[in-house]
Enzyme design. Structure first.
Site, short mmCIF file in Angstrom:
data_model
loop_
_atom_site.label_atom_id
_atom_site.label_comp_id
_atom_site.label_asym_id
_atom_site.label_seq_id
_atom_site.Cartn_x
_atom_site.Cartn_y
_atom_site.Cartn_z
N CYS A 85 0.81 -1.22 0.00
CA CYS A 85 0.00 0.00 0.00
C CYS A 85 0.84 1.27 0.00
O CYS A 85 0.30 2.37 -0.15
CB CYS A 85 -0.92 0.00 1.21
SG CYS A 85 -2.07 -1.38 1.25
N HIS A 338 -9.31 3.65 -1.48
CA HIS A 338 -7.98 3.08 -1.38
C HIS A 338 -7.61 2.25 -2.61
O HIS A 338 -7.51 1.02 -2.54
CB HIS A 338 -7.89 2.23 -0.11
CG HIS A 338 -6.53 1.70 0.19
ND1 HIS A 338 -5.37 2.30 -0.24
CD2 HIS A 338 -6.14 0.58 0.90
CE1 HIS A 338 -4.32 1.60 0.18
NE2 HIS A 338 -4.76 0.55 0.85
#
Length: 400
Positions: A85, A338
């Site tokens: 991420c 996200h």
């Protein structure tokens, strides 16, 4: 040895960010082009004039050809990076170091992810073969252990931790409602959050960040050239990346109430930027709220609250838009969304807007921090006890 840093050697002079959400009618290339062209256009530069490019994506493409093909680049270097991420932030880090080294005058960092077409509700990535000792847990299950461990160690009053997690979700959705690029643009009442079904342990539906499509990009140049491209550059003060030994799940000494990698990267970033008290020096912080409990623990690991007290700070509104230190003013991963490879650069985009005074109506800082000139972004990649952490600090003015 910690990084020596490149404080004020590089500046961000252009940024672009798509709307995050369900882009059923747009490809990863479409999103990537929108963000990259917006970043270059905002700096008055043609996309094919950039010297070098770094592309972040977890599972939406492979190799630098993804970007060079879409931009029709004339034989320029393009490197694809992937770091869970934190990939978007690592693309920025590489672009900044390349310019700071003198190898290139200009560099573009681009992050993109197209998750909604994958047919799954989580990260669309293959599991790496292991030795069978790694816990087989979903992300919500792994992070739910943090909530349980935090409550057992610090013993907040009955219901206080749950109330703090609900308030983080409420805050971030309220912020996202003001953001035209956010995936979820609706404020959610606390009663609705409280009544949501549980996903894993203490974590409910509104404790989890969304699965989104999107892209973001940043154009960086040498600091001495910044004002040739814009009258409001952001100067890079610190870039800190820390990857841990990933021993937490097998280490009896790891108690799941902190992310040591975050503490190391934050200390390195503060040292590079010359920050001694982030609560009083930062205008805002964009942090990796993949789950509400993650944001709460990050408040302590980043030095915004003392260990075991962040739940109290959350309930007091200290991290609201008008609080002591606003956190996730654009809605965060929770409401903005996200798309893995783009999230780190999306965080920087919010700092870009806030420090330049270009936020949407009603979304600007309203408290005592509005006059400050520094902002922080934080990315977490991996899970509790086995992750990497990135912290950047940018400022609207060069150091004296």
């Amino acid at each position: 040895m910690p990084s020596r840093g490149i404080r004020d050697k590089v500046a961000v002079v252009g940024m672009g960010c798509t709307r995050f959400g369900e882009h059923w009618n747009a490809s990863a290339d479409d999103l990537m082009l929108e963000a990259a062209l917006a970043a270059c256009t905002s700096a008055g530069m043609a996309a094919d004039a950039v010297d070098a490019h770094w592309l972040s994506t977890l599972a939406s493409g492979s190799s630098g050809l993804m970007l060079s093909r879409a931009l029709r680049l004339p034989y320029r270097p393009v490197t694809r990076v992937e770091n869970y991420c934190a990939g978007g932030s690592d693309a920025l880090r590489n672009a900044c170091y390349a310019v700071a080294s003198g190898a290139y005058d200009t560099a573009l960092a681009v992050g993109v992810e197209k998750l909604k077409d994958s047919g799954t509700s989580g990260l669309a990535a293959a599991e790496v073969p292991g030795d069978g000792t790694r816990p087989d847990l979903t992300a919500p299950a792994a992070f739910s252990l943090v909530a349980q461990a935090y409550g057992e160690r610090y013993r907040p009053p009955s219901g206080a931790l749950r109330e703090a997690l609900d308030r983080i979700a409420w805050k971030n959705h309220a912020n996202g409602a003001l953001n035209p690029r956010a995936h979820f643009r609706r404020a959610v009442p606390l009663d609705t959050i409280r009544a949501a079904p549980r996903v894993a342990g203490e974590l409910g539906l509104f404790d989890c960040s969304g699965v989104s499509d999107g892209a973001a990009a940043a154009l960086v140049v040498r600091a001495e050239d910044a004002y040739r491209y814009t009258d409001k550059p952001l100067f890079v003060k610190a870039l800190a990346l820390a990857a841990g030994p990933a021993a937490g799940p097998a280490d009896p000494g790891y108690d799941f109430t902190s992310f040591p990698e975050v503490r190391h990267s934050a200390a390195d970033a503060y040292r590079q930027a010359g920050i001694s008290d982030p609560r009083t020096e930062l205008a805002l912080a964009e942090v990796h709220d993949c789950f509400t409990i993650t944001e709460l623990v990050l408040m302590e690991d980043l030095g915004f609250a003392e260990p075991g007290t962040a739940w109290r700070s959350v309930l007091a509104g200290e991290f609201d838009r008008d609080g002591v230190l606003p956190v996730n003013t654009d809605g965060g991963l929770k409401a903005f969304g996200h798309p893995i490879g783009a999230s780190g650069l999306r965080m920087l985009f919010e700092c870009w807007l806030q420090l330049r005074g270009e936020t949407p109506e009603g979304a600007a800082l309203t408290g005592n921090t509005a006059h400050r000139k520094l902002a922080l972004t934080h990315n977490l990649g991996g899970g509790p006890g086995e992750c990497l952490s990135f912290v950047s600090i940018v400022g609207s003015e060069p150091s004296e």
